[in-house]
Motif scaffolding. Structure first.
Motif, short mmCIF file in Angstrom:
data_model
loop_
_atom_site.label_atom_id
_atom_site.label_comp_id
_atom_site.label_asym_id
_atom_site.label_seq_id
_atom_site.Cartn_x
_atom_site.Cartn_y
_atom_site.Cartn_z
N GLU A 60 -99.15 9.33 -31.06
CA GLU A 60 -97.85 8.60 -30.78
C GLU A 60 -98.21 7.62 -29.41
O GLU A 60 -98.97 8.31 -28.65
N VAL A 61 -97.82 6.77 -29.53
CA VAL A 61 -97.82 5.92 -28.05
C VAL A 61 -96.50 5.60 -27.77
O VAL A 61 -95.82 4.84 -28.27
N LEU A 62 -96.07 6.12 -26.72
CA LEU A 62 -94.57 6.25 -26.32
C LEU A 62 -94.22 5.22 -25.41
O LEU A 62 -92.79 5.29 -24.86
N VAL A 63 -94.98 4.27 -24.94
CA VAL A 63 -94.63 3.22 -23.90
C VAL A 63 -94.94 1.82 -24.49
O VAL A 63 -96.04 1.67 -25.28
N ALA A 64 -94.50 0.85 -23.92
CA ALA A 64 -94.72 -0.56 -24.34
C ALA A 64 -95.49 -1.32 -23.10
O ALA A 64 -95.45 -0.77 -22.11
N ASP A 65 -96.02 -2.29 -23.42
CA ASP A 65 -96.60 -3.06 -22.53
C ASP A 65 -95.55 -3.54 -21.13
O ASP A 65 -94.16 -3.83 -21.71
N ASN A 66 -95.87 -3.30 -20.20
CA ASN A 66 -95.12 -3.60 -18.69
C ASN A 66 -93.70 -2.78 -18.69
O ASN A 66 -92.80 -3.15 -18.30
N ALA A 67 -93.80 -1.61 -19.28
CA ALA A 67 -92.50 -0.49 -19.22
C ALA A 67 -92.72 0.15 -18.04
O ALA A 67 -93.79 0.59 -17.52
N SER A 68 -91.63 0.38 -17.25
CA SER A 68 -91.47 1.26 -16.14
C SER A 68 -91.74 2.78 -16.62
O SER A 68 -90.89 2.81 -17.60
N VAL A 69 -92.31 3.49 -15.91
CA VAL A 69 -92.51 4.98 -16.18
C VAL A 69 -92.34 5.85 -15.06
O VAL A 69 -92.56 5.23 -13.83
N ALA A 70 -91.85 7.04 -15.15
CA ALA A 70 -91.71 7.87 -14.26
C ALA A 70 -92.93 8.86 -14.10
O ALA A 70 -93.49 9.02 -15.09
N ALA A 71 -93.14 9.47 -12.72
CA ALA A 71 -94.38 10.25 -12.55
C ALA A 71 -94.06 11.55 -13.56
O ALA A 71 -93.07 12.09 -13.68
N GLY A 72 -94.86 11.76 -14.37
CA GLY A 72 -94.86 13.08 -15.52
C GLY A 72 -94.53 12.71 -16.77
O GLY A 72 -94.42 13.45 -17.60
N GLN A 73 -93.97 11.50 -16.99
CA GLN A 73 -93.57 11.14 -18.28
C GLN A 73 -94.61 10.95 -19.15
O GLN A 73 -95.74 10.64 -19.01
N VAL A 74 -94.34 11.45 -20.51
CA VAL A 74 -95.56 11.42 -21.63
C VAL A 74 -95.58 10.07 -21.81
O VAL A 74 -94.72 9.27 -22.42
N LEU A 75 -96.84 9.52 -21.74
CA LEU A 75 -97.28 8.30 -22.51
C LEU A 75 -97.68 8.26 -23.67
O LEU A 75 -97.54 7.12 -24.42
N VAL A 76 -98.86 9.09 -23.97
CA VAL A 76 -99.48 9.39 -25.20
C VAL A 76 -99.63 10.67 -25.68
O VAL A 76 -99.89 11.51 -25.00
N ARG A 77 -99.43 10.71 -27.31
CA ARG A 77 -99.74 12.12 -27.90
C ARG A 77 -100.72 12.05 -28.71
O ARG A 77 -100.96 11.05 -29.48
N LEU A 78 -101.79 13.00 -28.33
CA LEU A 78 -103.03 12.97 -29.58
C LEU A 78 -102.45 14.00 -30.69
O LEU A 78 -101.67 14.75 -30.40
N ASP A 79 -103.09 13.82 -31.59
CA ASP A 79 -103.09 14.77 -32.74
C ASP A 79 -103.65 16.14 -32.19
O ASP A 79 -104.88 16.28 -31.74
N THR A 80 -102.90 17.29 -32.65
CA THR A 80 -103.07 18.49 -31.87
C THR A 80 -103.56 19.56 -32.99
O THR A 80 -103.83 20.81 -32.82
N SER A 81 -103.59 19.22 -34.38
CA SER A 81 -104.07 20.24 -35.40
C SER A 81 -105.62 20.83 -35.08
O SER A 81 -105.68 21.95 -35.24
N GLN A 82 -106.68 20.08 -34.71
CA GLN A 82 -107.67 20.56 -34.15
C GLN A 82 -107.83 21.55 -33.04
O GLN A 82 -108.40 22.71 -33.06
#
Length: 366
Positions: A60-82
Motif C-alpha cells: 500500500e501507498v498511503l499518501v499522495a503527491d504533495n500531501a501533508s503528513v505528520a511525524a510518525g504517520q505511515v506512508l507505505v506498507r510492504l507485504d509482510t508474509s515473508q
C-alpha cells in the motif's frame, strides 16, 4: 503660465536631471549605508529522503503527491508474509534452544543424583573392603596357628583383593560422573549462548516486521514520490522526500566585500518573486565556514598564470521568523532577494565567531 524661451529649455532639463541624480544618488547612498542586499539567495529546507530498511513488495501507498503528513504517520506498507514466516521460524528456533537448555538442566540434576549414588557405592565398597581385610587378618592368623587350611586363607586374601579393586572401581565411576557433570556446565553455556542468539534473531525479525510500515520521520509535505503499489523495493532506495516547509530557511550568498558589516541576529527583509511585493521577515543565523567555491565538486585552482581576481561569495544562513505570514509557504529552491539591516550590531560578525577548539575549551572549563 509663462513659457520658458527655447534657449532656456536645455538648462531646465539639465537642472531636472541633476536634481534627480542628486536625489537618487542620495537615496542610494543612504540605502547602501543602512542595508546590505543580494539577489543571489535561495530557499532551502532540511528535506528528508524516505527509504525502506527491509526489502519486499509494496502492498500500500498511503499518501499522495504533495500531501501533508505528520511525524510518525505511515506512508507505505510492504507485504509482510515473508517477514511473518521468518519471525515464526525464529521463534520456533528460540523455543527449541530454550528447551535444550532446560534439557541440560534436567540432565545436570540427574547427574547430581548419579553422583550421590556413586558416592554411596564408594562407601559400600569401602565397607566391603574393610570387612574383607578383617577376614583376611583373622584367617591369616588362624592359618599360621594351623586352625584353618591354607586354602581358606587364600580365599580370604582373594576376597580382600577383590574388595580393594571394587573400591578403586567405585571411585573411578564416581570421578567419571563428576567429570560428566562438569562437562554439562560448558554444554549448558554453549546451548544458552545459542538460545540468546536465537532470541536476538527473534527481536530482529520483529523489528523487520515493524519496519514493513514505513513512517514519516518528520512533519512536512510529500514530494518526489517514486513508489507505487506492487513495486519491489530494497533497503536504501529512495521512495519519496518529506519537506518540512515550516522550517525553511534562506541561504544568501554575499560577496566577500559585503560580509564585514553582517552580524548574527541582524534583521532581514526577504522578497520572493512568487509572493509579489509581500515582505517576509527573518534574521541572520550563521555564517558558512568557507566560500561556496570550496564546496564545489571540483574546487577552483587559482595557482595558474592567468589569474583574475573575482569576488568570492560566502553563504549566510538566514532564519525565517515563524510569525511571518508566509513562513510556512516558502518552497525550497525558490530564488529570493534579501536585505540585511546592518545598523543593528547585536551578535558576532563572521570574523568574531569562535573556532571549534575555542568552543571545546569553553566546554571543558564549564
Amino acid at each position: 503660465m509663462a513659457i520658458l524661451p527655447k534657449k532656456f529649455m536645455p538648462l531646465a532639463v539639465g537642472g531636472v536631471v541633476a536634481a534627480a541624480l542628486v536625489v537618487g544618488g542620495g537615496a542610494w547612498w543612504i540605502n547602501k549605508q543602512r542595508f546590505e542586499a543580494t539577489d543571489n539567495a535561495f530557499i532551502q529546507a532540511d528535506k528528508v529522503s524516505v527509504a525502506p530498511q527491509v526489502d519486499g513488495y509494496v502492498a500500500e501507498v498511503l499518501v499522495a503527491d504533495n500531501a501533508s503528513v505528520a511525524a510518525g504517520q505511515v506512508l507505505v506498507r510492504l507485504d509482510t508474509s515473508q517477514l511473518r514466516a521468518t519471525l515464526a521460524q525464529a521463534e520456533a528456533n528460540a523455543a527449541a534452544l530454550d528447551a535444550a537448555v532446560r534439557g541440560v538442566d534436567d540432565k545436570a540434576r540427574l547427574e547430581q543424583a548419579m553422583i550421590a549414588q556413586k558416592a554411596a557405592g564408594v562407601d559400600a565398597a569401602r565397607a566391603e573392603s574393610q570387612l574383607a581385610q578383617a577376614e583376611l587378618n583373622r584367617y591369616g592368623a588362624l592359618a599360621n596357628q594351623g586352625w584353618v587350611s591354607p586354602q581358606r586363607a587364600q580365599t580370604a586374601h582373594a576376597a580382600a583383593s577383590q574388595a580393594t579393586a571394587s573400591v578403586a572401581q567405585a571411585r573411578a565411576t564416581l570421578e567419571a560422573e563428576r567429570r560428566t557433570a562438569d562437562s554439562l556446565g560448558s554444554t549448558r553455556a554453549q546451548t544458552q549462548a545459542q538460545a540468546q542468539a536465537a532470541h536476538a534473531a527473534v527481536d530482529k525479525a520483529r523489528i523487520d516486521l515493524e519496519r514493513a510500515e514505513i513512517k514519516s520521520p518528520v512533519a512536512g509535505v510529500v514530494g518526489a514520490r517514486a513508489v507505487r503499489p506492487g513495486q519491489y523495493v530494497r533497503p536504501g532506495s529512495a521512495l519519496m522526500s518529506v519537506v518540512p516547509l515550516g522550517e525553511a530557511y534562506v541561504i544568501a550568498n554575499f560577496k566577500e566585500t559585503q560580509v564585514a558589516r553582517l552580524r548574527v541576529g541582524q534583521p532581514v527583509t526577504i522578497h520572493a518573486d512568487a509572493f509579489g511585493k509581500q515582505e517576509i521577515k527573518g534574521h541572520v543565523d550563521s555564517f558558512a565556514p568557507a566560500t561556496g567555491s570550496e564546496f564545489a565538486l571540483i574546487p577552483v585552482e587559482n595557482a595558474v598564470g592567468n589569474f583574475t581576481k573575482i569576488a568570492q561569495r560566502l553563504p549566510v544562513k538566514i532564519k525565517v521568523d515563524p510569525a511571518s505570514p508566509l513562513a510556512g509557504a516558502l518552497r525550497p529552491g525558490l530564488s529570493v532577494e534579501v536585505k540585511v539591516d546592518v545598523r543593528t550590531n547585536t551578535g558576532p560578525s563572521f570574523a568574531e565567531v569562535q573556532p571549534a577548539k575555542e568552543y571545546a575549551r569553553e566546554g571543558v572549563s564549564r
